[in-house]
Scaffold this active site. Structure first.
Site: not given
Lengths: 202, 321, 355
Positions: C37, C193, C223, C225, C265, C316
């Site tokens: 991340y 989140h 950004r 993802n 994304e 996750y």
């Protein structure tokens, strides 16, 4: 102060503290079962606001245990009711006629506090006017993400949705808006493989 | 991304003296286009070229926020200030070209509110004028309590009373008319938010009264533009840029950094938004914090400074710029 | 510019396919051979002609079919499009933003004609020609967010900015990576989140929130993802998890190449003028492993990223169980050669597979 130490969890999971003194012109207490003890503890240090306080109490299994002590507080109004749904019309009326400056104190089970907080915010009370102190049962108010039905008093993981019958695992992800934790089908990837139910926090 | 918000080239299209203290300026885009729409309460930062000095001052926008073909601001003359308002009043005229920043909002309405209770003092009326225009167009429940020194210094009183006779209350200081604040804040329905803009004393008074009556913080809104205070001159070394700036008595540290040609981030220029936060790498002396942004521990620690309003007294100050 | 629109499905028979052109511009998200991340936000400005970063709101060959899929999801579950009452103004801001951007960037496909507050919007690919009054919701068939959301690829969340935080108070969400709008609507940045592991400890969210709250008008950010999806299914919602969860177990060594998809994304963030809110479009791009593997650099890199990803992240992102099968397939495309930095395919300079 809750007598139970909730294990650390994710940021959406509510964290409960101890009811604190706050300035205000009206004070509304709503509690169930052992939550009465939190009100009594608070009142011991804040007797001066009792003249402007309205206490709404649903004893549930505690029966008469706290009632006499609550009466002795001499709050301007005290209501002891048989259930939360029965108390709803009174709660809605108090909120509809309330003014800015009212302080809310919720105590007892997560389920009661969650549902009441949702009712209060829908009536225009700000989140920062509402305090919560946990006492008593560790059961949760859960919403099934599939059928949207809410199941009260959930104490095991997984549990069965009281509406659609699916087996759901208990998530710590919580919605303040709805006043519920999220339940998700436990056997979605392997239909029929449902683990044994385990009591929460054990 | 460079400092501040996007810029717009404008031409002064109107200059109206409202009273002894306040003048209104209207701007049109030099390229003839329309301005970005904005949210009531937003301000723009005006770039003023005064000789070899460039001033950057924030002013609340008063125009219709939803479909603006002009931008309008009102400026109160401040004899004791650093000169920005005097420059605008005395040196800027219709036809002059200037540069405005895109709108930035640090004082927006909470649109969830069931009632917006507005309390204005003097020139603090300006952000409310845009907000009231917005609410009139979109619907919404508002009530304005506006305190002015005298009738003649009551900017926009007539307009407001004409357009919103049932929602506007005026208080003239010279006639001993005072806002009955405790009473006003005691009977408001749930979901009311209170907004105050005016002199520091008034802001403190409204905030503390509301708090003592149990109003939650989330329902109390205020905007106070701190003008950078003057102070003893001092030096600051900009470690990344390899340059030392001499900060003059009447300029801010941020202005000195900009004068040295170093691009430093900023937004509100008034100590409130946090955008100019700068790391202090070394200091031998005392940092004079004048902002609303840093926490007490951060101030005590001495490793951060808000150059738009804060100053320094001492031997060495080295910044991470 | 003419776009040849596909007629394809994203469920049931899954006829979705990327043309060569679509694959060449697929936003492969990994700029190095491992993944962790980061606050990987950058200005959303025009970059690389023909890429997904060129336009404010990218329109591609999947547009018409994606919008049809959206309409079907909304018919089945209207709770996927909700707007808390105070967010209507933000919805109008967003409608204006999309209409102005698309009319400017794709003049052959979209037109916006303004006469004061009377606007006429023409959307040729979807056969729409509507006249309405800006800011008057009685003149649109849906609220403004849903109206334009039904015509704009990607999910769109409107964030109210107040109390030093951002609140997801409206959204149209039918292509999400397993989160529920109905549950999360009304949550603030930290709350929504909350289920993401590891990131909070890294301070990612604290820095990201500060950055987002300072985004200004005219200066959007973006950004990338990513996650994994079995089958080119757009509607991977918690609500329908029972139906799609089981599909994850239905892959084998022969089908993994075609069925396993990398789901990227492209997230953009724009300040909205009248509401001072932020809009968060989340644009979903899918590519199958076998298609990705036709780009040598991407084949090598994807293998290494999946191989080395921490278990918590793989769990996750929902692919921990399929990870061995995925590696089995991907390892065939990793010859151990070094890869260039950055996300671009670099077809001319990266050598073909040496195996």
């Amino acid at each position: 102060m809750t007598d139970f130490e909730f294990p650390p969890s994710i940021d959406s999971r509510p964290v409960y503290g101890k009811l604190e003194t706050r300035p205000g012109h009206a004070h509304l207490f709503i509690a169930d079962a052992e939550g009465a003890a939190a009100i009594l503890d608070f009142a011991a240090a804040n007797a001066d606001i009792m003249a402007n306080s309205h206490i709404i109490y649903i004893p549930k299994d505690c029966g008469e245990k706290y009632v006499a002590q609550l009466e002795a507080l001499n709050a301007s109004q005290l209501y002891v009711g048989p259930s939360y749904p029965a108390a709803m019309s009174r709660i809605n009326h108090v909120l509809a006629t309330a003014h800015m400056g009212i302080q809310l104190y919720l105590a007892g089970t997560e389920g009661l506090m969650s549902e009441t907080r949702t009712t209060a915010t829908n009536a225009g009370v700000s989140l920062d006017s509402i305090q919560l102190e946990h006492r008593g049962s560790l059961s949760r108010r859960m919403q099934c993400v599939h059928c949207k039905g809410i199941t009260e008093n959930v104490i095991t993981d997984p549990y069965v949705c009281s509406h659609c019958g699916l087996n759901l695992f208990v998530r710590d992800h919580y919605s303040e808006r709805l006043g519920v934790f999220q339940g998700v089908r436990v056997d979605a990837e392997d239909h029929g493989n449902v683990p044994d139910a385990v009591e929460l926090y054990k | 991304m460079s400092a501040g918000a996007e810029k717009i080239s404008v031409t002064v299209s109107e200059k109206v003296v409202l009273n002894d203290l306040v003048t209104r300026f209207q701007f049109k885009r030099t390229d003839g286009g329309s301005f970005p729409a904005f949210s009531g309460g937003a301000h723009t930062v005006i770039e003023m070229k005064d000789g070899d000095m460039t001033r950057l001052n924030p002013y609340s926008l008063m125009s219709n926020p939803l479909l603006p073909d002009v931008y309008e601001i009102s400026i109160r003359r401040d004899e004791d200030g650093r000169g920005g308002s005097k420059f605008m009043h005395d040196k800027v005229n219709v036809g002059d070209e200037m540069v405005l920043s895109y709108p930035v909002n640090l004082f927006s309405l909470d649109l969830r509110a069931r009632k917006q209770l507005m309390i204005a003092g003097g020139i603090g009326i300006t952000p409310f004028i845009a907000q009231i225009k917005q609410m009139s167009l979109l619907g919404g429940n508002f009530e304005l309590h506006y305190s002015v020194r005298t009738k003649s210094l009551g900017s926009y009183v007539d307009e407001l009373m004409d357009q919103h006779p049932n929602n506007v209350h005026i208080y003239h200081d010279d006639q001993e008319e005072r806002i009955e604040l405790e009473q006003l804040l005691s009977g408001q329905p749930l979901g009311t938010h209170v907004y105050v803009c005016g002199p520091k004393g008034m802001i403190d008074w409204v905030r503390s009264t509301a708090q003592s009556l149990g109003w939650p913080e989330s329902s109390i809104h205020f905007e106070e533009f701190l003008a950078p205070q003057s102070g003893k001159p001092f030096s600051a070394t900009l470690s990344k840029s390899n340059v030392t700036v001499e900060v003059g008595e009447h300029e801010s540290l941020l202005e000195a950094i900009e004068r040295a040609g170093v691009d430093a981030p900023y937004l509100c220029r008034g100590g409130a938004c946090g955008q100019c936060e700068t790391r202090v790498l070394e200091h031998d002396g005392e940092i004079k914090h004048h902002d609303h942004w840093l926490e007490d521990e951060e101030r005590a620690c001495g490793d951060k400074i808000m150059p738009c309003v804060s100053r320094f007294e001492g031997k060495t100050l080295v910044l991470d710029r | 510019m003419t776009i040849q629109f596909n007629d394809e499905t994203f469920k049931d028979d899954y006829t979705f396919k990327n043309s060569k052109k679509a694959l060449a511009r697929f936003p492969f998200p990994f700029h190095e051979d491992s993944y962790m991340y980061s606050v990987n936000l950058e200005p959303h400005v025009t970059t690389r002609s023909g890429s997904v970063f060129e336009k404010g709101f990218d329109v591609d060959e999947h547009y018409v079919s994606e919008m049809r899929d959206r309409a079907e999801v909304l018919a089945q579950d209207p709770l996927r499009s909700q707007s808390l009452p105070h967010m209507t103004l933000a919805g109008w801001d967003f409608l204006e933003l999309v209409m102005e951007n698309k009319a400017k960037d794709y003049p052959d496909l979209f037109e916006l004609h303004k006469d004061g507050s009377t606007w006429r919007w023409i959307n040729k690919p979807l056969g729409i020609d509507d006249t309405f009054t800006f800011l008057d919701d009685t003149t649109l068939p849906y609220g403004p967010l849903e109206y334009i959301g039904r015509q704009t690829q990607g999910d769109h969340v409107l964030l109210d900015q107040r109390e030093d935080n951002l609140w997801a108070d409206a959204g149209i969400v039918t292509t999400q990576a397993d989160w529920s709008l109905d549950f999360d609507i009304g949550m603030n940045f930290n709350q929504w989140h909350a289920p993401v592991p590891l990131a909070a400890e890294l301070g990612i969210f604290k820095r990201a929130l500060k950055f987002l709250m300072n985004i200004q008008l005219g200066a959007p950010a973006r950004r990338l993802n990513w996650t994994m999806t079995v089958n080119p299914l757009l509607d991977t919602s918690p609500e329908n998890y029972a139906e799609w969860g089981i599909q994850k177990t239905d892959m084998n060594v022969d089908t993994v190449g075609a069925k396993q998809h990398l789901r990227v994304e492209l997230q953009t963030l724009w300040r909205l003028p009248r509401s001072n809110a932020l809009v968060f479009p989340i644009r979903c791009y899918l590519a199958s492993f076998e298609d990705i593997a036709t780009v040598p650099k991407w084949g090598r890199r994807l293998h290494r990223v999946v191989r080395d990803i921490p278990d918590e992240l793989a769990t996750y992102k929902g692919f921990i169980d399929n990870k061995p099968l995925m590696l089995d397939f991907l390892s065939k495309f990793d010859d151990g050669l070094p890869t260039s930095d950055g996300i671009w395919p670099d077809i001319e300079t990266e050598p073909p597979l040496q195996k």
